[in-house]
Design a protein around this motif. Sequence first.
Motif, PDB file in Angstrom:
ATOM      1  N   LEU A  33      33.319  -6.179  53.542  1.00  0.00           N
ATOM      2  CA  LEU A  33      34.075  -5.058  54.101  1.00  0.00           C
ATOM      3  C   LEU A  33      33.221  -3.790  54.114  1.00  0.00           C
ATOM      4  O   LEU A  33      33.281  -2.989  55.057  1.00  0.00           O
ATOM      5  N   PHE A  34      32.401  -3.603  53.086  1.00  0.00           N
ATOM      6  CA  PHE A  34      31.475  -2.470  53.026  1.00  0.00           C
ATOM      7  C   PHE A  34      30.558  -2.478  54.252  1.00  0.00           C
ATOM      8  O   PHE A  34      30.400  -1.466  54.942  1.00  0.00           O
ATOM      9  N   TYR A  35      29.958  -3.634  54.539  1.00  0.00           N
ATOM     10  CA  TYR A  35      29.028  -3.700  55.672  1.00  0.00           C
ATOM     11  C   TYR A  35      29.756  -3.643  57.012  1.00  0.00           C
ATOM     12  O   TYR A  35      29.219  -3.112  57.983  1.00  0.00           O
ATOM     13  N   LYS A  36      30.974  -4.139  57.072  1.00  0.00           N
ATOM     14  CA  LYS A  36      31.767  -4.026  58.311  1.00  0.00           C
ATOM     15  C   LYS A  36      32.014  -2.550  58.626  1.00  0.00           C
ATOM     16  O   LYS A  36      31.857  -2.107  59.771  1.00  0.00           O
ATOM     17  N   LEU A  37      32.410  -1.788  57.599  1.00  0.00           N
ATOM     18  CA  LEU A  37      32.627  -0.347  57.791  1.00  0.00           C
ATOM     19  C   LEU A  37      31.349   0.337  58.253  1.00  0.00           C
ATOM     20  O   LEU A  37      31.369   1.135  59.191  1.00  0.00           O
ATOM     21  N   LEU A  38      30.250   0.031  57.595  1.00  0.00           N
ATOM     22  CA  LEU A  38      28.982   0.710  57.880  1.00  0.00           C
ATOM     23  C   LEU A  38      28.482   0.372  59.291  1.00  0.00           C
ATOM     24  O   LEU A  38      28.025   1.263  60.021  1.00  0.00           O
ATOM     25  N   ILE A  39      28.600  -0.880  59.690  1.00  0.00           N
ATOM     26  CA  ILE A  39      28.131  -1.287  61.026  1.00  0.00           C
ATOM     27  C   ILE A  39      29.006  -0.679  62.117  1.00  0.00           C
ATOM     28  O   ILE A  39      28.514  -0.165  63.122  1.00  0.00           O
ATOM     29  N   GLN A  93      40.371   5.750  56.831  1.00  0.00           N
ATOM     30  CA  GLN A  93      41.313   6.868  56.611  1.00  0.00           C
ATOM     31  C   GLN A  93      41.095   7.476  55.237  1.00  0.00           C
ATOM     32  O   GLN A  93      41.065   8.702  55.070  1.00  0.00           O
ATOM     33  N   ASN A  94      40.934   6.612  54.225  1.00  0.00           N
ATOM     34  CA  ASN A  94      40.733   7.101  52.858  1.00  0.00           C
ATOM     35  C   ASN A  94      39.427   7.885  52.744  1.00  0.00           C
ATOM     36  O   ASN A  94      39.389   8.973  52.142  1.00  0.00           O
TER      37      ASN A  94
END
Length: 589
Positions: A120-126, A95-96
């Motif tokens: 968390l960075f890689y979770k978002l990207l995947i 959302q941000n």
Amino acid sequence: MASTLKQMKEGESVVDHSSAVGGGVDDVYGEDRASEDQLITPWTVSVASGYTLLRDPHHNKGLAFTQRERDSHYLRGLLPPAVATQELQEKKLMQNIRSYEVPLHRYVAMMELEERNERLFYKLLIDNVEELLPVVYTPTVGEACQKYGSIFKRPQGLYISLKEKGKILEVLRNWPERNIQVIVVTDGERILGLGDLGCQGMGIPVGKLALYTALGGVRPSACLPITIDVGTNNQKLLDDEFYIGLRQKRATGKEYYDLLEEFMSAVKQNYGEKVLVQFEDFANHNAFELLAKYRTSHLVFNDDIQGTASVVLAGLVASLKLLGGSLADHTFLFLGAGEAGTGIAELIALEISTKTYIPIDEARKKIWLVDSKGLIVSSRKETLQHFKKPWAHEHEPLSTLLDAVKAIKPSVLIGTSGVGQTFTQDVVEAMAAFNERPLIMALSNPTSQAECTAEQAYTWTQGRAIFSSGSPFDPYEYKGNLFIPGQANNAYIFPGLGFGLVISGAIRVHDEMLLAASEALANQVTQEHYDKGMIYPPLTNIRKISAHIAANVAAKAYDLGLATRLPRPADLVKYAESCMYTPNYRSYR
């Protein structure tokens, strides 16, 4: 257990691997180290506790720490009372990120997340690969490199400049991780289609390695971005008070090659024979020479020459279902005869030669190149750079692309010029005049440098074109039909290719491995994709695609006797999937 209790008393935290995601290979070798030689006792990986733990991006989970973990690891009071799942954190951050209208702001937000919470960075990207790939990679990474000095906050890789000459091994040992499997290195001289960005080219290795992890499954800690700074010829940067690199003109000749020799020797000495070095965005005059020099002694790969070639070849092989015939039945015309253009051309010729058993010199005659001086023909041979000479065929000189299209009558037009809007309406309409379904690949990055847009290609051919680009274009509706442009993105190939080299323990990269990667990618295009005019599968399936590419590449490494990880796994696809890094949070005890 005694050692675990001792660590707890000393205020350290222990990762519980019973909750690890990724399969049995993880359990044997320790957290995300499936592709490593060293055996690691799986229950004693230690991390810091308390305030230090919250500042460690490798292990920080933010509000996802449970109440029990907060008590065990001295976190109570350091976090607000709420406990959030990783999924809730992901929802909030997406959302941000979507609230930012400027792409560069999204890029900065993603880089700050990586520095704060790696998993968390890689979770978002995947999980959001199609949406976030253009943010962390092309086209936004190009703007990030142009402004890198202004947005630079903390180093994300190693900077090796001329000041480090004689000390490069020492510099490599300053990097905290010892078990490096993939290095992406640039000297910043030819960043995308943007030219010489010097030290600020670091955004490219950082972005590429994020994709090695997210798309290919290589552990983040096994990846090392490096920029070699030998100066820049970009006067604007030299005059910029915020420029972060050496303020001098580029070193060339012996000084340059001596530094690269020391670097390559130090890499092998420090990390061993099996570390993959990917050359990225070197200028033509150095790229070909470095690849030729080190491919026989190191595990090296040039993404601009070989990765681009492999992904384009995959699109061409897949497109045959729509075009008909074999590769040998088609004629190819390139605008651009640099690293990308000649690299693609050579791999197409190699594939034609392999499939038809004709000599590669004969296969090359199906392929024509246009550079800044016009069609490359035999009468120009004496003045051509060495990598252009194989493409100098018998033909009268032609000075423009339009003249070449009309004379050669290609069925495939490929743009690697780095110059936007060079596939003009006249050129595209000429392609449509003698092809029922012209294949047009406008590959230059970023989007502003594409030879034509998807809308132009579909409109000027009355919806008959098969179109692919380097950077993403939105789907386009023409006369009630929705066309989905293909993206010949290197991200399809290099993460899976690199991962295949890593899991097989390969010691050299062979051209046959590139063909194997292309074929694996082409095989992932289904009839459903063809029905939409697609010649590449959706990026949403990229982890599955990468596993198949890695398996194909690893199989070829074993077949060629270049693999060192023995015995050969029975099912290489399953083995690749089991070795992939997964970004799900671990539990701490």
